[in-house]
Design a protein around this motif. Structure first.
Motif, PDB file in Angstrom:
ATOM      1  N   SER A  87      14.721 -10.371  -4.665  1.00 22.02           N
ATOM      2  CA  SER A  87      15.180 -11.132  -5.816  1.00 22.02           C
ATOM      3  C   SER A  87      15.601 -12.526  -5.384  1.00 22.02           C
ATOM      4  O   SER A  87      15.779 -12.795  -4.196  1.00 22.02           O
ATOM      5  CB  SER A  87      16.340 -10.416  -6.523  1.00 22.02           C
ATOM      6  OG  SER A  87      17.458 -10.303  -5.663  1.00 22.02           O
ATOM      7  N   ARG A  88      15.766 -13.400  -6.369  1.00 22.81           N
ATOM      8  CA  ARG A  88      16.230 -14.765  -6.131  1.00 22.81           C
ATOM      9  C   ARG A  88      17.515 -15.043  -6.888  1.00 22.81           C
ATOM     10  O   ARG A  88      17.736 -14.523  -7.977  1.00 22.81           O
ATOM     11  CB  ARG A  88      15.200 -15.790  -6.611  1.00 22.81           C
ATOM     12  CG  ARG A  88      13.884 -15.835  -5.906  1.00 22.81           C
ATOM     13  CD  ARG A  88      13.030 -16.934  -6.538  1.00 22.81           C
ATOM     14  NE  ARG A  88      11.703 -17.003  -5.959  1.00 22.81           N
ATOM     15  CZ  ARG A  88      11.370 -17.766  -4.926  1.00 22.81           C
ATOM     16  NH1 ARG A  88      12.283 -18.527  -4.339  1.00 22.81           N
ATOM     17  NH2 ARG A  88      10.127 -17.774  -4.475  1.00 22.81           N
ATOM     18  N   ASP A  89      18.341 -15.878  -6.311  1.00 19.79           N
ATOM     19  CA  ASP A  89      19.450 -16.490  -7.017  1.00 19.79           C
ATOM     20  C   ASP A  89      19.319 -17.984  -6.763  1.00 19.79           C
ATOM     21  O   ASP A  89      19.789 -18.499  -5.755  1.00 19.79           O
ATOM     22  CB  ASP A  89      20.795 -15.959  -6.536  1.00 19.79           C
ATOM     23  CG  ASP A  89      21.956 -16.469  -7.373  1.00 19.79           C
ATOM     24  OD1 ASP A  89      21.814 -17.504  -8.039  1.00 19.79           O
ATOM     25  OD2 ASP A  89      23.019 -15.814  -7.368  1.00 19.79           O
ATOM     26  N   LYS A 107      22.280 -20.217  -5.995  1.00 22.95           N
ATOM     27  CA  LYS A 107      22.782 -20.119  -4.628  1.00 22.95           C
ATOM     28  C   LYS A 107      21.725 -20.485  -3.597  1.00 22.95           C
ATOM     29  O   LYS A 107      21.996 -20.437  -2.394  1.00 22.95           O
ATOM     30  CB  LYS A 107      23.293 -18.711  -4.355  1.00 22.95           C
ATOM     31  CG  LYS A 107      24.492 -18.315  -5.204  1.00 22.95           C
ATOM     32  CD  LYS A 107      24.973 -16.922  -4.847  1.00 22.95           C
ATOM     33  CE  LYS A 107      26.190 -16.542  -5.669  1.00 22.95           C
ATOM     34  NZ  LYS A 107      26.669 -15.174  -5.349  1.00 22.95           N
TER      35      LYS A 107
END
Length: 125
Positions: free
Chosen positions: A73-75, A78
């Motif tokens: 997954s990506r954030d 951040k």
């Protein structure tokens, strides 16, 4: 120019979980512009693809050995890409690397341009 930095590895018992992180150094390089692959290499084994996530549509792909156990997954806030490792098995023991490229490269390590130094995951009772 820049590199990736992995963190979050460690020692965990079978069935346990870890969350690996991949960040850019220096941080002004934005990972949301890159497809990110996760790879691992165990002693005496070739580097193998684990998971990848594309840059624009966040399409994901997993190797059969980790499917249903790992999640990428990506954030973007951040500037971090994660690999959640669940249901860990001893055979998951390896140094885990993240890699970045401007195009979608799947699980072919030789196609990725930027790499981190790796973080070690050890699954043992």
């Amino acid at each position: 120019q820049w590199k990736l930095v992995e963190s979050g590895g460690g020692l965990v018992q079978p069935g346990g979980s870890l969350r690996l992180s991949c960040t850019a150094a220096p941080s002004r390089f934005r990972l949301d512009y890159y497809s990110i692959g996760w790879f691992r290499q165990a002693p005496g084994r070739e580097r193998e693809g684990v998971s990848c996530i594309s840059s624009q549509d966040n399409r994901t792909y997993y190797s059969d050995s980790v499917k249903d156990r790992f999640t990428v997954s990506r954030d973007n806030a951040k500037n971090t890409v994660y690999l959640q490792l669940n249901g860990l098995k001893p055979e998951d023991t390896a140094v885990y690397y993240c890699a970045a490229d401007g195009g979608y490269r799947g699980l072919y390590p030789f196609l990725y341009e930027y790499w981190g130094q790796g973080t070690r995951v050890t699954v043992s009772s």
